[in-house]
Design a protein around this motif. Structure first.
Motif, PDB file in Angstrom:
ATOM      1  N   ALA A 118      40.126  42.562  35.914  1.00  0.00           N
ATOM      2  CA  ALA A 118      41.308  43.383  35.643  1.00  0.00           C
ATOM      3  C   ALA A 118      42.344  43.192  36.745  1.00  0.00           C
ATOM      4  N   VAL A 119      43.547  42.793  36.361  1.00  0.00           N
ATOM      5  CA  VAL A 119      44.609  42.551  37.341  1.00  0.00           C
ATOM      6  C   VAL A 119      45.337  43.859  37.633  1.00  0.00           C
ATOM      7  N   LEU A 120      45.349  44.243  38.912  1.00  0.00           N
ATOM      8  CA  LEU A 120      45.926  45.518  39.351  1.00  0.00           C
ATOM      9  C   LEU A 120      47.082  45.314  40.324  1.00  0.00           C
ATOM     10  N   LYS A 121      47.662  44.133  40.345  1.00  0.00           N
ATOM     11  CA  LYS A 121      48.748  43.874  41.294  1.00  0.00           C
ATOM     12  C   LYS A 121      49.967  44.726  40.946  1.00  0.00           C
ATOM     13  N   ALA A 122      50.901  44.802  41.919  1.00  0.00           N
ATOM     14  CA  ALA A 122      52.135  45.579  41.757  1.00  0.00           C
ATOM     15  C   ALA A 122      51.829  47.013  41.326  1.00  0.00           C
ATOM     16  N   ASP A 123      50.878  47.633  42.056  1.00  0.00           N
ATOM     17  CA  ASP A 123      50.465  49.010  41.781  1.00  0.00           C
ATOM     18  C   ASP A 123      50.050  49.161  40.320  1.00  0.00           C
ATOM     19  N   ALA A 124      49.211  48.210  39.865  1.00  0.00           N
ATOM     20  CA  ALA A 124      48.758  48.184  38.468  1.00  0.00           C
ATOM     21  C   ALA A 124      49.961  48.220  37.524  1.00  0.00           C
ATOM     22  N   TYR A 125      50.881  47.293  37.773  1.00  0.00           N
ATOM     23  CA  TYR A 125      52.077  47.147  36.938  1.00  0.00           C
ATOM     24  C   TYR A 125      52.816  48.480  36.806  1.00  0.00           C
ATOM     25  N   GLY A 126      52.853  49.233  37.915  1.00  0.00           N
ATOM     26  CA  GLY A 126      53.576  50.492  37.941  1.00  0.00           C
ATOM     27  C   GLY A 126      52.792  51.703  37.490  1.00  0.00           C
ATOM     28  N   HIS A 127      51.520  51.530  37.153  1.00  0.00           N
ATOM     29  CA  HIS A 127      50.727  52.629  36.589  1.00  0.00           C
ATOM     30  C   HIS A 127      49.890  53.381  37.630  1.00  0.00           C
ATOM     31  N   GLY A 128      49.837  52.849  38.859  1.00  0.00           N
ATOM     32  CA  GLY A 128      49.013  53.462  39.891  1.00  0.00           C
ATOM     33  C   GLY A 128      47.701  52.736  40.029  1.00  0.00           C
TER      34      GLY A 128
ATOM     35  N   LEU B  66      38.531  52.002  35.688  1.00  0.00           N
ATOM     36  CA  LEU B  66      37.846  50.780  35.253  1.00  0.00           C
ATOM     37  C   LEU B  66      36.621  50.435  36.094  1.00  0.00           C
ATOM     38  N   GLN B  67      36.443  51.121  37.216  1.00  0.00           N
ATOM     39  CA  GLN B  67      35.298  50.817  38.073  1.00  0.00           C
ATOM     40  C   GLN B  67      34.001  51.091  37.309  1.00  0.00           C
ATOM     41  N   GLY B  68      33.093  50.147  37.386  1.00  0.00           N
ATOM     42  CA  GLY B  68      31.868  50.233  36.609  1.00  0.00           C
ATOM     43  C   GLY B  68      31.976  49.555  35.262  1.00  0.00           C
ATOM     44  N   ARG B  69      33.195  49.235  34.839  1.00  0.00           N
ATOM     45  CA  ARG B  69      33.426  48.491  33.599  1.00  0.00           C
ATOM     46  C   ARG B  69      33.875  47.066  33.915  1.00  0.00           C
ATOM     47  N   ALA B  70      34.921  46.954  34.729  1.00  0.00           N
ATOM     48  CA  ALA B  70      35.394  45.625  35.135  1.00  0.00           C
ATOM     49  C   ALA B  70      34.545  45.124  36.298  1.00  0.00           C
ATOM     50  N   PRO B  71      34.031  43.887  36.214  1.00  0.00           N
ATOM     51  CA  PRO B  71      33.197  43.368  37.304  1.00  0.00           C
ATOM     52  C   PRO B  71      33.991  42.948  38.528  1.00  0.00           C
ATOM     53  N   ALA B  72      35.317  42.837  38.401  1.00  0.00           N
ATOM     54  CA  ALA B  72      36.163  42.477  39.541  1.00  0.00           C
ATOM     55  C   ALA B  72      37.597  42.877  39.236  1.00  0.00           C
ATOM     56  N   PHE B  73      38.362  43.062  40.314  1.00  0.00           N
ATOM     57  CA  PHE B  73      39.793  43.326  40.212  1.00  0.00           C
ATOM     58  C   PHE B  73      40.551  42.187  40.887  1.00  0.00           C
ATOM     59  N   ALA B  74      41.831  42.048  40.552  1.00  0.00           N
ATOM     60  CA  ALA B  74      42.689  41.059  41.197  1.00  0.00           C
ATOM     61  C   ALA B  74      43.983  41.727  41.633  1.00  0.00           C
ATOM     62  N   VAL B  75      44.424  41.381  42.853  1.00  0.00           N
ATOM     63  CA  VAL B  75      45.689  41.874  43.384  1.00  0.00           C
ATOM     64  C   VAL B  75      46.434  40.699  44.000  1.00  0.00           C
ATOM     65  N   ALA B  76      47.680  40.930  44.380  1.00  0.00           N
ATOM     66  CA  ALA B  76      48.489  39.827  44.894  1.00  0.00           C
ATOM     67  C   ALA B  76      48.237  39.553  46.363  1.00  0.00           C
ATOM     68  N   CYS B  77      47.920  40.600  47.145  1.00  0.00           N
ATOM     69  CA  CYS B  77      47.944  40.427  48.590  1.00  0.00           C
ATOM     70  C   CYS B  77      46.955  41.370  49.273  1.00  0.00           C
ATOM     71  N   LEU B  78      46.760  41.136  50.551  1.00  0.00           N
ATOM     72  CA  LEU B  78      45.805  41.903  51.342  1.00  0.00           C
ATOM     73  C   LEU B  78      46.143  43.389  51.370  1.00  0.00           C
ATOM     74  N   GLU B  79      47.430  43.716  51.471  1.00  0.00           N
ATOM     75  CA  GLU B  79      47.819  45.123  51.548  1.00  0.00           C
ATOM     76  C   GLU B  79      47.407  45.891  50.291  1.00  0.00           C
ATOM     77  N   GLU B  80      47.534  45.245  49.134  1.00  0.00           N
ATOM     78  CA  GLU B  80      47.120  45.901  47.891  1.00  0.00           C
ATOM     79  C   GLU B  80      45.608  46.102  47.869  1.00  0.00           C
ATOM     80  N   ALA B  81      44.860  45.139  48.359  1.00  0.00           N
ATOM     81  CA  ALA B  81      43.402  45.274  48.420  1.00  0.00           C
ATOM     82  C   ALA B  81      42.988  46.359  49.398  1.00  0.00           C
ATOM     83  N   GLU B  82      43.647  46.423  50.539  1.00  0.00           N
ATOM     84  CA  GLU B  82      43.319  47.451  51.528  1.00  0.00           C
ATOM     85  C   GLU B  82      43.522  48.852  50.965  1.00  0.00           C
ATOM     86  N   ALA B  83      44.591  49.046  50.193  1.00  0.00           N
ATOM     87  CA  ALA B  83      44.842  50.361  49.604  1.00  0.00           C
ATOM     88  C   ALA B  83      43.699  50.773  48.677  1.00  0.00           C
TER      89      ALA B  83
END
Length: 373
Positions: free
Chosen positions: A32-42, A50-67
């Motif tokens: 599940a791609v969650l970059k750009a604050d999940a396309y503006g959705h938070g 989606l945790q427990g459903r999606a086996p992985a998430f994707a973000v654009a950068c380290l700062e998004e992952a840290e959050a």
């Protein structure tokens, strides 16, 4: 009483769209791609849903992952653009992230770094998008160097990005897809190729992993909708209300510059929403919205805090009537963000990611209350 404009986020619709992506590719894992604050959705709220459903998430950068990590998200996270400087590798390792490598300096930085545990690494190939990635002719060399460095990199995957998977004309997509399939077979590499349009319409591109993005939020990325994309459910509803009504004779200008004139005696509603909230100022006269669940049209230029709508054919609409800028009305009627975007000469991505912080997010279907940031 608070200003009536809110962005309502339906987390059950998000999960519905994720299930659709997964069902379309049963032999693939869907990231599940969650970059750009999940396309503006938070991003935090969507990750929790989606945790427990999606086996992985994707973000654009380290700062998004840290959050996400700071808010307790433990699911694997892929950095789609990799690192921006070698010093970030220490945080990549500490946060247990997966890494995209798309250029020589990133490759050399990874091979020079001494992680305690090898970092899962995804090699990006430029198959024709011409943004990021190694030239196809160099993919085997990069694959070989990382394969021979198991203390640095592990769980190697081959990834790329399609430029025209959404298009009716499939010629360029087929060119990219053919190149990538041949390369993957030659290297024996698991792939991650399919974005949202390819997930929806190009099953031949489904690999070990897919990367559904905008489709998760209910937007149809295809040039022409298909049976799968018609099943998408809107996740964000941008909801406001009529705050004033003007009765005007024929021939009166409305809004800045007098772009629109009343063609007949008209009732004009004023809506609490403007470009200061992220609604696109390029919206033309006739841009649709729903007033009390019925279609109505924008008239006049969008202002910073307000816009105007023609209520002449909606005699029951008045101050306090619900206005849906996009999404689902209380009576179940739906106005697609894609349709609104076309009237703004843009795409849904810009509208969804452009909703500004002063618009409160309200979550239901799994997380109540306000934006958890």
């Amino acid at each position: 009483m608070a200003r009536p404009l809110i962005a309502e986020i339906d987390l059950e619709a998000l999960r519905h769209n994720y299930r659709l992506a997964a069902d379309l590719a049963p032999a693939s894992q869907s990231m599940a791609v969650l970059k750009a604050d999940a396309y503006g959705h938070g991003a935090v709220a969507c990750a929790r849903a989606l945790q427990g459903r999606a086996p992985a998430f994707a973000v654009a950068c380290l700062e998004e992952a840290e959050a996400l990590r700071q808010d307790g998200i433990t699911t694997p996270i892929l950095l789609l653009e990799g690192i921006f400087e070698p010093a970030e590798l220490e945080r990549v390792e500490a946060l247990d992230l997966w890494l995209v490598v798309h250029s020589d300096w990133q490759l050399e930085a990874l091979l020079a770094y001494r992680p305690k545990r090898a970092i899962p690494t995804w090699i990006k190939v430029d198959s024709g998008m011409h943004r990021l990635g190694f030239p196809p002719a160099r993919a085997a060399e990069v694959w070989s160097r990382l394969t021979e460095a198991p203390a640095h990199a592990c769980d190697l995957h081959l990834m790329s990005h399609f430029a025209t998977a959404d298009a009716v004309n499939t010629a360029y997509f087929r060119r990219q897809s053919s190149l990538l399939q041949e390369l993957a077979e030659r290297l024996g590499a698991p792939t991650c190729l399919a974005n949202s349009p390819a997930t929806l319409a190009r099953p031949e591109s489904h690999g070990a992993w897919n990367r559904p993005g905008v489709m998760l939020y209910g937007s149809d990325p295809l040039e022409v909708a298909n049976a799968a994309s018609r099943r998408l459910a809107p996740v964000m509803t941008l909801r406001s209300a009529i705050i004033a009504v003007r009765e005007l004779p024929a021939g009166e200008p409305v809004g800045y510059g007098g772009r629109w004139h009343t063609p007949r005696p008209s009732r004009i509603g004023v809506v609490a929403c403007g470009y200061g909230d992220g609604y696109d100022r390029h919206a033309v006269d006739g841009t649709p919205m729903l007033v009390a669940g019925r279609r109505a049209a924008l008239v006049g230029k969008v202002s910073m805090d307000m816009l105007t709508v023609d209520l002449t054919d909606l005699p029951d609409a008045d101050i306090g009537s619900e206005v849906i800028l996009w999404g689902r009305a209380s009576n179940g009627a739906v106005l697609s963000v894609d349709e609104v975007a076309r009237h703004c000469d843009t795409i849904s991505y810009t509208l969804l990611t452009g909703v500004l912080p002063r618009v409160p997010r309200r979550y239901h279907g799994g997380l109540s209350g306000t934006d958890p940031h």
